[in-house]
Motif scaffolding. Structure first.
Motif, mmCIF file in Angstrom:
data_model
loop_
_atom_site.group_PDB
_atom_site.id
_atom_site.type_symbol
_atom_site.label_atom_id
_atom_site.label_comp_id
_atom_site.label_asym_id
_atom_site.label_seq_id
_atom_site.Cartn_x
_atom_site.Cartn_y
_atom_site.Cartn_z
ATOM 1 N N ALA A 53 41.769 43.739 49.868
ATOM 2 C CA ALA A 53 41.722 43.487 48.428
ATOM 3 C C ALA A 53 41.052 44.649 47.697
ATOM 4 N N ASP A 54 41.422 44.868 46.427
ATOM 5 C CA ASP A 54 40.819 45.952 45.649
ATOM 6 C C ASP A 54 39.674 45.467 44.771
ATOM 7 N N SER A 55 39.328 44.182 44.879
ATOM 8 C CA SER A 55 38.199 43.642 44.124
ATOM 9 C C SER A 55 37.428 42.661 45.004
ATOM 10 N N ILE A 56 36.269 42.276 44.534
ATOM 11 C CA ILE A 56 35.413 41.384 45.304
ATOM 12 C C ILE A 56 34.789 40.362 44.364
ATOM 13 N N LEU A 57 34.660 39.136 44.818
ATOM 14 C CA LEU A 57 34.050 38.086 44.003
ATOM 15 C C LEU A 57 32.547 38.071 44.229
ATOM 16 N N VAL A 58 31.791 38.073 43.133
ATOM 17 C CA VAL A 58 30.333 38.033 43.223
ATOM 18 C C VAL A 58 29.809 36.962 42.280
ATOM 19 N N GLU A 59 28.626 36.470 42.569
ATOM 20 C CA GLU A 59 28.008 35.424 41.749
ATOM 21 C C GLU A 59 26.860 35.994 40.948
ATOM 22 N N THR A 60 26.801 35.658 39.655
ATOM 23 C CA THR A 60 25.676 36.081 38.831
ATOM 24 C C THR A 60 24.441 35.283 39.232
ATOM 25 N N SER A 61 23.275 35.752 38.803
ATOM 26 C CA SER A 61 22.017 35.190 39.295
ATOM 27 C C SER A 61 21.704 33.812 38.738
ATOM 28 N N GLY A 62 22.150 33.524 37.506
ATOM 29 C CA GLY A 62 21.840 32.226 36.917
ATOM 30 C C GLY A 62 20.466 32.139 36.294
ATOM 31 N N SER A 63 19.817 33.272 36.042
ATOM 32 C CA SER A 63 18.471 33.243 35.474
ATOM 33 C C SER A 63 18.467 32.850 34.008
ATOM 34 N N THR A 64 19.587 33.050 33.297
ATOM 35 C CA THR A 64 19.642 32.713 31.877
ATOM 36 C C THR A 64 20.746 31.707 31.575
ATOM 37 N N GLY A 65 21.262 31.061 32.564
ATOM 38 C CA GLY A 65 22.332 30.086 32.377
ATOM 39 C C GLY A 65 22.904 29.712 33.724
ATOM 40 N N ALA A 66 23.996 28.962 33.693
ATOM 41 C CA ALA A 66 24.612 28.548 34.952
ATOM 42 C C ALA A 66 25.210 29.755 35.672
ATOM 43 N N PRO A 67 25.000 29.877 36.983
ATOM 44 C CA PRO A 67 25.624 30.969 37.728
ATOM 45 C C PRO A 67 27.147 30.891 37.598
ATOM 46 N N LYS A 68 27.793 32.042 37.591
ATOM 47 C CA LYS A 68 29.252 32.064 37.521
ATOM 48 C C LYS A 68 29.775 33.122 38.472
ATOM 49 N N THR A 69 31.002 32.950 38.878
ATOM 50 C CA THR A 69 31.645 33.882 39.790
ATOM 51 C C THR A 69 32.540 34.824 39.003
ATOM 52 N N ILE A 70 32.398 36.121 39.227
ATOM 53 C CA ILE A 70 33.228 37.110 38.549
ATOM 54 C C ILE A 70 33.805 38.069 39.588
ATOM 55 N N ALA A 71 34.883 38.743 39.219
ATOM 56 C CA ALA A 71 35.524 39.719 40.105
ATOM 57 C C ALA A 71 35.128 41.131 39.690
ATOM 58 N N LEU A 72 34.705 41.927 40.649
ATOM 59 C CA LEU A 72 34.372 43.325 40.406
ATOM 60 C C LEU A 72 35.316 44.210 41.217
ATOM 61 N N LYS A 73 35.816 45.258 40.587
ATOM 62 C CA LYS A 73 36.679 46.188 41.297
ATOM 63 C C LYS A 73 35.860 47.017 42.286
ATOM 64 N N LYS A 74 36.371 47.160 43.497
ATOM 65 C CA LYS A 74 35.681 47.981 44.487
ATOM 66 C C LYS A 74 35.590 49.434 44.028
ATOM 67 N N GLU A 75 36.613 49.899 43.324
ATOM 68 C CA GLU A 75 36.583 51.266 42.799
ATOM 69 C C GLU A 75 35.395 51.452 41.861
ATOM 70 N N HIS A 76 35.123 50.444 41.026
ATOM 71 C CA HIS A 76 33.986 50.517 40.121
ATOM 72 C C HIS A 76 32.666 50.498 40.878
ATOM 73 N N MET A 77 32.618 49.745 41.963
ATOM 74 C CA MET A 77 31.400 49.702 42.777
ATOM 75 C C MET A 77 31.139 51.050 43.434
ATOM 76 N N VAL A 78 32.208 51.726 43.848
ATOM 77 C CA VAL A 78 32.075 53.082 44.382
ATOM 78 C C VAL A 78 31.537 54.018 43.308
ATOM 79 N N ASN A 79 32.065 53.910 42.093
ATOM 80 C CA ASN A 79 31.602 54.750 40.988
ATOM 81 C C ASN A 79 30.112 54.533 40.712
ATOM 82 N N SER A 80 29.689 53.276 40.770
ATOM 83 C CA SER A 80 28.279 52.961 40.564
ATOM 84 C C SER A 80 27.417 53.605 41.641
ATOM 85 N N ALA A 81 27.877 53.527 42.892
ATOM 86 C CA ALA A 81 27.132 54.139 43.998
ATOM 87 C C ALA A 81 27.019 55.650 43.809
ATOM 88 N N LEU A 82 28.110 56.287 43.408
ATOM 89 C CA LEU A 82 28.098 57.732 43.181
ATOM 90 C C LEU A 82 27.128 58.108 42.067
#
Length: 358
Positions: A53-82
């Protein structure tokens, strides 16, 4: 070979062992099947990262509301790491410690950075004292304030630490002034794939503004809340609930959460600003909040964890020269233990429910 989520950097090491793609898949499977709870989380993330898959499902922390699941692109995660590697000059061979829960984005991104940038990363159980049984030197580590507090005597074995997840208290800042480690406070969220802005903690020089990483443009909406345009890590413009004083399109001062603002008799109070003032008096966990009041609309309360004399604390607060009469809590509540979210943040709403105010 250009960085890609489809490749494992040839210099990547995990707990001292080099893994190629197939070996890392086998490790992930064994962690899920046989590991402890925190190791299972690492294994599950690695399996997700290494699939087709080219994206991954992650869960928000829920510190300011109900936790929710969102999809993040792996390409964007690579960009963040760089971006992180470039900003902190942490390239191939960087020795890093992973001590955050891999259930959440900050822990996941430590692994992504290692895989993409060719780091040598060790992982330990995500406790409040991650350096307790570990005397190895490291170049880089990410921690939450609670872990930093629990590791004060050992922080010098790490070259650079980034702190996120919650603001750094005044008391902790004072204690960090004796540490030689380079320390940075970060601003970010799951939707921005961890930090998009950094504030360096410099001895004797507090309240530096957050400065954005490259390719991040900042603005505010009609509420005064931060708006983030970061196309390398998000396809969408992100409108936050963080009140800021915008200095420029790349710099801001964080004030607090819009959804935490208390309107007491027409006076708007920002809890995070008050908590910074009260932190000089209170060493245990605490927070301020607004509860319904027939005369004021909302009245300011202070909630403290542990065992403390509320009357004595009230007198100390009233003697503070840095606060106005509107900033003095109308009531102080002491509870044995706060309710926390899955990654250790205080759940204010559920903790207030413990007070049985009705």
């Amino acid at each position: 070979m250009s960085p890609s989520y489809k490749h494992i950097h040839p210099k990547f090491k995990f707990n001292g062992i080099h893994y190629d793609l197939e070996a890392l898949k086998e490790l992930a499977y064994s962690l899920v099947k046989e590991g402890q709870e925190y190791e299972v989380a690492i294994g599950k993330f690695l399996m997700d990262w290494l699939d087709e898959a080219d994206s991954i499902l992650v869960e928000t922390s829920g510190s300011t509301g109900a936790p929710k699941t969102i999809a993040l692109k792996k390409e964007h995660m690579v960009n963040s790491a760089l971006a992180t590697g470039s900003f902190f000059k942490m390239g191939v061979g960087t020795k890093a410690l992973q001590c955050l829960s891999t259930n959440f984005i900050a822990g996941k991104m430590m692994l992504v950075r290692a895989i993409v940038l060719g780091w040598e990363i060790d992982f330990v159980e995500p406790t409040s004292h991650p350096l307790g049984q570990n005397s190895k030197p490291y170049d880089f580590c990410a921690m939450v304030p609670m872990q930093v507090q629990g590791s004060l005597s050992s922080l010098n074995q790490i070259g650079t630490i980034i702190i996120g997840g919650a603001p750094i208290s005044t008391e902790l800042k004072l204690r960090l002034s004796c540490v030689n480690t380079k320390i940075f406070e970060t601003y970010g969220m799951t939707e921005t794939i961890t930090h998009i802005a950094i504030k360096e903690f410099a001895k004797g020089l507090e309240d530096f503004n957050f400065k954005s990483l490259p390719d991040v443009a900042l603005s505010t909406d009609h509420r005064g809340c931060l708006v983030i345009e970061a196309p390398k890590v998000s396809d969408e413009i992100i409108v936050t609930n963080d009140l800021v004083n915008l200095i420029s399109s790349t710099e801001f001062q964080w004030l607090g959460r819009y959804d935490n603002v208390i309107n007491s008799g027409g006076v708007k109070l920002i809890p995070e600003q008050l908590e910074s003032k009260f932190s000089t008096l209170i060493s245990s966990n605490f927070f301020v909040a607004g509860i319904p009041d027939p005369d004021l609309g909302q009245k300011l309360i202070l909630v403290v964890e542990g065992n403390m004399d509320g009357n004595q604390l009230s007198q100390k607060i009233k003697s503070l020269k840095s606060i106005s009469k509107f900033e003095i809590p109308k009531e102080i509540f002491v509870v044995p233990q706060f309710v926390e979210t899955g990654n250790g943040k205080v759940n204010r709403t559920k903790t207030i429910a413990l007070l049985h105010l009705e």
